[in-house]
Design a protein around this motif. Structure first.
Motif, PDB file in Angstrom:
ATOM      1  N   LYS A   1      33.500  41.019  29.853  1.00  0.00           N
ATOM      2  CA  LYS A   1      33.152  39.702  30.892  1.00  0.00           C
ATOM      3  C   LYS A   1      34.213  39.346  31.756  1.00  0.00           C
ATOM      4  CE  LYS A   1      30.159  38.305  27.361  1.00  0.00           C
ATOM      5  NZ  LYS A   1      29.582  37.954  26.694  1.00  0.00           N
ATOM      6  N   ASN A   2      35.530  38.587  29.760  1.00  0.00           N
ATOM      7  CA  ASN A   2      36.693  37.920  30.856  1.00  0.00           C
ATOM      8  C   ASN A   2      37.450  38.587  32.207  1.00  0.00           C
ATOM      9  OD1 ASN A   2      35.718  35.987  28.649  1.00  0.00           O
ATOM     10  ND2 ASN A   2      37.467  36.160  28.015  1.00  0.00           N
ATOM     11  N   SER A   3      37.434  39.542  31.572  1.00  0.00           N
ATOM     12  CA  SER A   3      38.092  40.187  32.411  1.00  0.00           C
ATOM     13  C   SER A   3      37.247  40.565  33.671  1.00  0.00           C
ATOM     14  CB  SER A   3      38.143  41.973  32.355  1.00  0.00           C
ATOM     15  OG  SER A   3      38.653  42.066  31.349  1.00  0.00           O
ATOM     16  N   ILE A   4      35.939  40.663  33.998  1.00  0.00           N
ATOM     17  CA  ILE A   4      35.463  40.684  35.062  1.00  0.00           C
ATOM     18  C   ILE A   4      35.377  39.375  35.178  1.00  0.00           C
ATOM     19  CG2 ILE A   4      32.795  40.832  36.518  1.00  0.00           C
ATOM     20  CD1 ILE A   4      32.122  42.988  34.331  1.00  0.00           C
ATOM     21  N   PHE A   5      34.888  37.821  35.061  1.00  0.00           N
ATOM     22  CA  PHE A   5      35.407  37.016  35.723  1.00  0.00           C
ATOM     23  C   PHE A   5      37.126  36.786  36.428  1.00  0.00           C
ATOM     24  CE2 PHE A   5      37.033  32.375  34.857  1.00  0.00           C
ATOM     25  CZ  PHE A   5      35.886  31.783  35.274  1.00  0.00           C
ATOM     26  N   ASN A   6      37.838  37.191  35.849  1.00  0.00           N
ATOM     27  CA  ASN A   6      38.556  36.610  35.951  1.00  0.00           C
ATOM     28  C   ASN A   6      39.072  37.625  37.648  1.00  0.00           C
ATOM     29  OD1 ASN A   6      40.083  35.136  34.244  1.00  0.00           O
ATOM     30  ND2 ASN A   6      41.094  36.339  33.549  1.00  0.00           N
ATOM     31  N   PHE A   7      38.797  38.924  37.470  1.00  0.00           N
ATOM     32  CA  PHE A   7      38.734  39.630  38.586  1.00  0.00           C
ATOM     33  C   PHE A   7      37.977  38.916  39.675  1.00  0.00           C
ATOM     34  CE2 PHE A   7      36.406  43.359  41.818  1.00  0.00           C
ATOM     35  CZ  PHE A   7      37.858  43.490  41.570  1.00  0.00           C
ATOM     36  N   TYR A   8      36.758  38.431  39.864  1.00  0.00           N
ATOM     37  CA  TYR A   8      36.281  37.987  41.249  1.00  0.00           C
ATOM     38  C   TYR A   8      36.740  36.880  41.135  1.00  0.00           C
ATOM     39  CZ  TYR A   8      32.335  41.953  40.939  1.00  0.00           C
ATOM     40  OH  TYR A   8      31.989  42.602  40.648  1.00  0.00           O
ATOM     41  N   THR A   9      36.754  36.042  40.360  1.00  0.00           N
ATOM     42  CA  THR A   9      37.449  34.821  40.840  1.00  0.00           C
ATOM     43  C   THR A   9      39.607  34.824  41.246  1.00  0.00           C
ATOM     44  OG1 THR A   9      36.785  33.498  38.490  1.00  0.00           O
ATOM     45  CG2 THR A   9      39.206  32.727  39.461  1.00  0.00           C
TER      46      THR A   9
ATOM     47  N   LEU B   1      39.863  37.858  43.619  1.00  0.00           N
ATOM     48  CA  LEU B   1      39.651  38.014  44.808  1.00  0.00           C
ATOM     49  C   LEU B   1      39.123  36.596  45.421  1.00  0.00           C
ATOM     50  CD1 LEU B   1      37.087  40.803  44.366  1.00  0.00           C
ATOM     51  CD2 LEU B   1      39.346  40.815  45.620  1.00  0.00           C
ATOM     52  N   ARG B   2      38.544  35.418  45.067  1.00  0.00           N
ATOM     53  CA  ARG B   2      37.486  34.393  45.664  1.00  0.00           C
ATOM     54  C   ARG B   2      39.499  33.919  46.477  1.00  0.00           C
ATOM     55  NH1 ARG B   2      35.858  29.137  45.016  1.00  0.00           N
ATOM     56  NH2 ARG B   2      37.106  29.826  41.929  1.00  0.00           N
ATOM     57  N   ASN B   3      40.672  34.044  45.666  1.00  0.00           N
ATOM     58  CA  ASN B   3      41.528  33.454  45.710  1.00  0.00           C
ATOM     59  C   ASN B   3      41.595  33.117  47.310  1.00  0.00           C
ATOM     60  OD1 ASN B   3      41.801  31.298  44.184  1.00  0.00           O
ATOM     61  ND2 ASN B   3      43.039  33.071  42.791  1.00  0.00           N
ATOM     62  N   PHE B   4      41.264  34.639  47.771  1.00  0.00           N
ATOM     63  CA  PHE B   4      42.339  34.978  49.486  1.00  0.00           C
ATOM     64  C   PHE B   4      40.946  33.553  50.240  1.00  0.00           C
ATOM     65  CE2 PHE B   4      42.283  39.048  48.613  1.00  0.00           C
ATOM     66  CZ  PHE B   4      43.590  39.510  49.590  1.00  0.00           C
TER      67      PHE B   4
ATOM     68  N   ASN C   1      35.414  35.863  52.034  1.00  0.00           N
ATOM     69  CA  ASN C   1      35.236  36.470  50.796  1.00  0.00           C
ATOM     70  C   ASN C   1      35.403  38.071  50.449  1.00  0.00           C
ATOM     71  OD1 ASN C   1      35.429  36.727  47.432  1.00  0.00           O
ATOM     72  ND2 ASN C   1      33.537  35.451  47.211  1.00  0.00           N
ATOM     73  N   PRO C   2      36.501  38.916  50.321  1.00  0.00           N
ATOM     74  CA  PRO C   2      37.044  40.396  49.897  1.00  0.00           C
ATOM     75  C   PRO C   2      35.338  41.207  49.253  1.00  0.00           C
ATOM     76  CG  PRO C   2      38.815  39.282  49.430  1.00  0.00           C
ATOM     77  CD  PRO C   2      37.241  38.890  49.278  1.00  0.00           C
ATOM     78  N   THR C   3      34.295  40.373  48.802  1.00  0.00           N
ATOM     79  CA  THR C   3      33.585  40.554  47.197  1.00  0.00           C
ATOM     80  C   THR C   3      32.173  41.243  48.538  1.00  0.00           C
ATOM     81  OG1 THR C   3      34.494  39.574  45.832  1.00  0.00           O
ATOM     82  CG2 THR C   3      32.076  40.807  45.453  1.00  0.00           C
TER      83      THR C   3
END
Lengths: 302, 202
Positions: A85-93, A95-98, A185-187
């Motif tokens: 869960k932490n890894s997924i959260f970090n991954f999306y956070t 990506l949001r930095n763009f 957002n790249p997502t």
């Protein structure tokens, strides 16, 4: 010619002096006159003019969350280990930095945009595509910027409070903000399964806040509205809004609302005093300008 | 001779009492906030042993001493206060006080390395003080806590707490005035009591 122009300037300053004196008198008189106080109910009506519709949508969203989102989120919470869960959260956070960097630049926060770019580079490389938040250990904290905040910085008013189906609470300014943020957002371009996981992850992270509202709110709609608006305003002003003054206004509201005229007069007098002080300052500054121009004029004459 | 000794002892005790009272009066806004935060952390550290009722007992006095709960209630209900009878006002203050302590006892139930850090202090235009601080939570984002205090009868008292920019007073004011206007006093008290029960069971 120059002397003539300076004479005109001095004359104008002289008029300005009279004008300041007159405006001073006007301000003092108008300051002493009773000012209409916008009470809490009027302010609420202005902020949330569509409360009736908003409440219905809020209830609909609540049902949707209770019977669809929450069970799926609970299953995800149960199945996925904490580090996943932490890894997924970090991954999306990450990506949001763009989007965060883009908005940093639009708000002319260039120093912060450099730091956020560093954060993105470090976490994408050393943090294995953002799964690990290495940048935090290097002192690069995650910043929270979006297009709604950018519009606020540009002076766009917040507009009425809205509750949209599925989307949830927003302000009118937040609608183009959300559209812009989705586009940057790249997502949004990765694919449906990744987007669904992103939504699921967001819901799972909101679990604590939703539970807190359930436990603390006497009226969940009002609790959400007030918290949301204050939180957004705090983000838009980077925590530097007129909060301290607002506290004072809240503290003295009971006095303003009381039937006694004394507190009203006291507040009116305080406000008038502030305006008076400011006007005196401008007046003195104008007198100083006049004196300087006069002495220059005399030097020219000599 | 014995009388002189007793007199001296009485004088010493009197001096001690006067000194203690003066020392209490001299507490600054920052000291009031830090004292309260320290007591909150102590209750959190013993949270599991104490249980909800133990935490409630441990926090009752610190909350009552450092917060001006009557003034908070008056602000929260705004002009509706004037429409309440004296009895209703007393019931509201008592119920709200219980709710405030219950809320602390419920939300600060365990300790996992949290600590409060003082950031700064500023005076407000109307004679109040805002103490800026933040709660450090290991492996999580820090939470900003701003305390708004007013000097009441020589003591600094907490009037409002702003967590990450969200004013507790403003949120409550919105809810309480609306319930009082649309559902009445009894409904408000019933709703607050319902929350106290929920807090006590979890």
């Amino acid at each position: 010619m120059t002397a003539y122009l300076l004479n005109l300037f001095a004359l104008w300053l002289g008029k300005k002096r009279v004008f300041y004196f007159l405006s001073l008198v006007f301000v003092v008189i108008s300051g002493c006159a009773s000012q209409p106080v916008l009470d809490h109910n009027s302010m609420v009506k202005k902020t949330d003019p569509y409360e009736n519709i908003n409440r219905k949508v809020f209830v609909f969203n609540d049902y949707l969350d209770e019977y669809l989102a929450e069970p799926i989120s609970n299953a995800y919470q149960y199945v996925a280990p904490q580090f996943v869960k932490n890894s997924i959260f970090n991954f999306y956070t990450n990506l949001r930095n763009f989007n965060v960097i883009f908005n940093d630049v639009l708000q002319a926060k260039f120093k912060q945009s450099a730091k956020d770019s560093g954060r993105l580079v470090v976490n994408t490389s050393l943090g294995l595509l953002g799964i690990f938040d290495v940048a935090k250990d290097l002192g690069l904290e995650q910043n929270d910027e979006d297009f709604d905040q950018t519009l606020a910085v540009w002076g766009v008013p917040e507009g009425p409070y809205l509750v949209l189906p599925i989307v949830g609470p927003l302000t009118l300014r937040g609608v183009p903000g959300a559209m812009f943020d989705t586009a940057t957002n790249p997502t949004s371009y990765i694919g449906a399964p990744i987007q669904l996981l992103s939504i699921l992850n967001a819901r799972a992270n909101a679990e604590g806040a939703l539970k807190f509202i359930d436990e603390a709110a006497l009226d969940p709609y009002l609790f959400t509205r007030e918290s949301f608006l204050q939180w957004r305003r705090n983000l838009s002003s980077d925590g530097k809004g007129n909060q301290s003054l607002d506290f004072d206004e809240e503290l003295d509201e009971s006095a303003l609302n009381s039937t006694s005229t004394l507190p009203k007069l006291r507040n009116s007098f305080k406000a008038s005093s502030l305006v008076f002080d400011k006007t005196i300052y401008h007046f003195e500054k104008a007198v100083e300008d006049y004196r300087q121009a006069e002495s220059k004029l005399n030097r020219f004459k000599k | 001779m014995l009388l002189t000794k007793v007199k001296f002892l009485y004088l010493c005790v009197l001096c001690l009492v006067v000194f203690t009272v003066s020392a209490q009066e001299l507490l600054t806004a920052r000291q009031v906030v830090e004292g309260f935060q320290s007591q909150l952390l102590t209750a959190m550290k013993k949270g599991k042993q104490l249980g909800y009722s133990g935490r409630y007992e441990a926090l009752y006095e610190p909350v009552s001493d450092t917060h001006d709960l009557t003034k908070i209630v008056r602000i929260v209900v705004g002009k509706e206060w004037e429409g309440l009878s004296k009895e209703q006002q007393d019931i509201l203050v008592t119920t709200f006080s219980k709710y405030s302590v219950a809320s602390y006892a419920h939300n600060f139930k365990e300790y996992s390395g949290e600590s409060f850090v003082f950031d700064s202090e500023e005076e407000t235009a109307r004679g109040g003080v805002v103490v800026h601080s933040h709660l450090v939570i290991p492996n999580d984002k820090a939470v900003k806590f701003d305390y708004n205090l007013k000097e009441i009868a020589g003591h600094w008292k907490i009037i409002n707490i702003i967590a990450n920019g969200v004013s507790d007073l403003a949120v409550k004011r919105s809810e309480y005035t609306n319930i009082l206007q649309h559902e009445g006093f009894d409904a408000l008290i019933a709703k607050i009591n319902e929350k106290i029960t929920i807090y006590s069971k979890q």
